[in-house]
Motif scaffolding. Structure first.
Motif, short mmCIF file in Angstrom:
data_model
loop_
_atom_site.label_atom_id
_atom_site.label_comp_id
_atom_site.label_asym_id
_atom_site.label_seq_id
_atom_site.Cartn_x
_atom_site.Cartn_y
_atom_site.Cartn_z
N ILE A 162 0.84 -1.21 0.00
CA ILE A 162 0.00 0.00 0.00
C ILE A 162 0.87 1.25 0.00
O ILE A 162 0.58 2.24 -0.70
CB ILE A 162 -0.97 -0.03 1.20
CG1 ILE A 162 -1.93 -1.20 1.04
CG2 ILE A 162 -1.76 1.25 1.29
CD1 ILE A 162 -2.88 -1.37 2.16
N THR A 163 2.00 1.21 0.76
CA THR A 163 2.91 2.36 0.76
C THR A 163 3.43 2.63 -0.65
O THR A 163 3.48 3.78 -1.10
CB THR A 163 4.11 2.09 1.68
OG1 THR A 163 3.63 1.56 2.90
CG2 THR A 163 4.87 3.35 1.95
N ILE A 223 0.82 4.34 -2.81
CA ILE A 223 0.65 5.77 -2.51
C ILE A 223 1.83 6.56 -3.05
O ILE A 223 1.67 7.59 -3.71
CB ILE A 223 0.49 5.97 -0.98
CG1 ILE A 223 -0.82 5.36 -0.50
CG2 ILE A 223 0.54 7.44 -0.63
CD1 ILE A 223 -1.02 5.44 0.97
N MET A 224 3.08 6.05 -2.81
CA MET A 224 4.27 6.81 -3.23
C MET A 224 4.34 6.92 -4.75
O MET A 224 4.62 8.00 -5.28
CB MET A 224 5.52 6.13 -2.71
CG MET A 224 5.80 6.41 -1.26
SD MET A 224 7.49 6.01 -0.86
CE MET A 224 7.62 6.68 0.77
N VAL A 260 1.93 9.47 -5.96
CA VAL A 260 2.38 10.85 -5.73
C VAL A 260 3.45 11.23 -6.73
O VAL A 260 3.43 12.33 -7.30
CB VAL A 260 2.91 10.99 -4.28
CG1 VAL A 260 3.64 12.31 -4.12
CG2 VAL A 260 1.77 10.92 -3.31
N VAL A 261 4.41 10.30 -7.02
CA VAL A 261 5.50 10.64 -7.94
C VAL A 261 4.98 10.82 -9.35
O VAL A 261 5.40 11.74 -10.07
CB VAL A 261 6.59 9.55 -7.88
CG1 VAL A 261 7.61 9.78 -8.97
CG2 VAL A 261 7.26 9.55 -6.56
#
Lengths: 175, 112, 145
Positions: free
Chosen positions: A61-62, A65-66, A69-70
């Motif tokens: 999940i991290t 999300i990352m 965002v990128v």
């Protein structure tokens, strides 16, 4: 066992160094995933299946999300020179490393060697725990019965983090 | 003992990233590397040679188990780590929308 | 937010339900097998995130979903706290006292309060992570509008 874990931790260090030095931010994020997924294998080798289950899902999940965002912002990293002369930077680095390793040497002296757990609390939590809590899984017994206060605190931190995210994303800022 | 030292070096790698990088996303990655090294250290000190996972076998009472206490601590900390990383990401996209860059030095110059 | 291609949608239809069931299994058997509220909650949130990513969702729906998940999160931690407070009123007069009968260790219904705590922590973790994800998606949609 110690050798296997050392090799995996070595890979984690390499992955972390690559993640810090990569030119492309997207590849840095994915190299950060190396560290997280290697940690899952370490947990399995250390006989902690509960942690392995949680870590593998959390890492996924991290990463989602990352990467999200990128992908909708910039992917290039701006490189620049340090402001200070090179010898000041190098000198400070050596000094800090020396202090930290001295600290590690002092702090790790009373630790038992790997594989000989020396904590007295362990016996209290293992012996007779099934009669006290009724739970076969000792980790669940510790989390919800012996250390219920800790779990309540952690749940509160989780709620606070969610409220923080909602607050940060809702403010209508000045343009 | 080597494993503890390697674990500490992993922590230092994360610290190096936080200090030297200027990109906010790389700082976030370095912070989570430091976090992972702490989890690993806690799981390492709970390990017992010849121990099995802490699920009691009712048929065989003489087994040795690894220490459940560090595992319980790390279990909650991992989920908190996800929430805090997400919060960091929320702050980072807010900053990106306002200043149009991830570079902390430029953000310092733009101020306002 | 737009969905993905037909292949991804079909695969998601087949898999998402199984992931959801697996999360519930992990939560309910938390006192017997590895897992528990934290692991199961994250898996449940993962199945919802998979559905949202694959099928997409329009803006009003997203806001409604987020309102619902915030409600579930707060209710779950409230019930968790109330369950812990019952130990103060009944039984040993201790906060977090496990005063329900323990039953036979190794059966599904045993260990007193632990399965209940597991269920509510599972709901809380799942709703928190889903709320964070939805908040990020809604922020992105607002920028695009």
């Amino acid at each position: 066992m110690e050798l296997a874990i050392s090799i995996i931790v070595g890979f984690m260090i390499l992955g972390a160094i690559y993640a810090i030095h990569a030119r492309d931010i997207l590849s840095a994020v994915i190299a950060g995933g190396i560290v997280g997924y290697s940690l899952v294998i370490c947990f399995l080798l250390l006989k902690a299946p509960d942690l392995a289950i949680v870590q593998i899902v959390v890492e996924t999940i991290t990463l989602i999300i990352m990467v999200a965002v990128v992908l909708d912002s910039s992917r290039v990293e701006a490189y620049g020179k340090f402001d200070r002369p090179a010898w000041v930077t190098a000198g400070t680095a050596v000094l800090i490393l020396a202090i930290l390793f001295w600290f590690l040497k002092e702090a790790s002296a009373p630790l038992a060697p790997f594989g000989e757990n020396s904590m007295r609390m362990a016996d209290a939590y293992v012996n007779g725990a099934v009669e006290k809590t009724g739970s076969i899984n000792l980790v669940t017994g510790v989390v919800f019965d012996f250390r219920g206060y800790d779990t309540l605190g952690e749940a509160t931190v989780l709620v606070t983090a969610v409220l923080g995210v909602l607050t940060i994303l809702r403010i209508k800022g000045k343009r | 003992m080597t494993v503890y030292w390697l674990c500490f070096i992993l922590f230092l790698t994360g610290l190096y990233g936080v200090i030297t990088r200027r990109n906010l996303i790389k700082i976030a990655i370095s912070l989570s590397v430091m976090e992972f090294s702490c989890f690993l250290f806690l799981a390492l000190i709970g390990y017992k040679e010849g121990g099995v996972a802490p699920i009691v076998d009712l048929a065989d009472p003489d087994k040795t188990y690894v220490d459940p206490l560090p595992q319980a601590m790390v279990l909650t900390a991992i989920v908190i780590g996800l929430a805090t990383t997400a919060m960091l990401m929320a702050v980072i996209i807010r900053i990106y929308r306002k200043y149009g860059t991830f570079d902390i030095r430029e953000i310092k110059n733009l101020r306002g | 937010m737009e969905g993905m291609t037909v292949i991804v949608k079909k695969t998601t239809q087949l898999i998402a339900g199984i992931i959801f069931l697996y999360g519930i299994y992990i939560i309910l058997h938390g006192h017997l097998t590895p897992g528990g509220g934290f692991a199961g909650g994250v898996i449940l949130a993962g199945s919802f995130i998979l559905l949202i990513l694959a099928f997409g969702s329009d803006f009003l729906n997203l806001i409604r979903e987020e309102r619902g998940s915030t409600l579930y999160e707060n209710l779950a931690i409230l019930v968790f706290l109330l369950l812990a407070l019952t130990g103060l009123l009944a039984g040993g007069k201790i906060f977090f006292a496990n005063w329900l009968p323990h039953g036979t260790p190794g059966e599904l219904v045993s260990a007193g309060f632990l399965p209940l705590y597991n269920i509510f922590i599972g709901i809380e973790v799942a709703a928190s992570i889903l709320t964070i994800f939805l908040a990020l998606v809604i922020f992105k949609e607002e920028i695009l509008k």
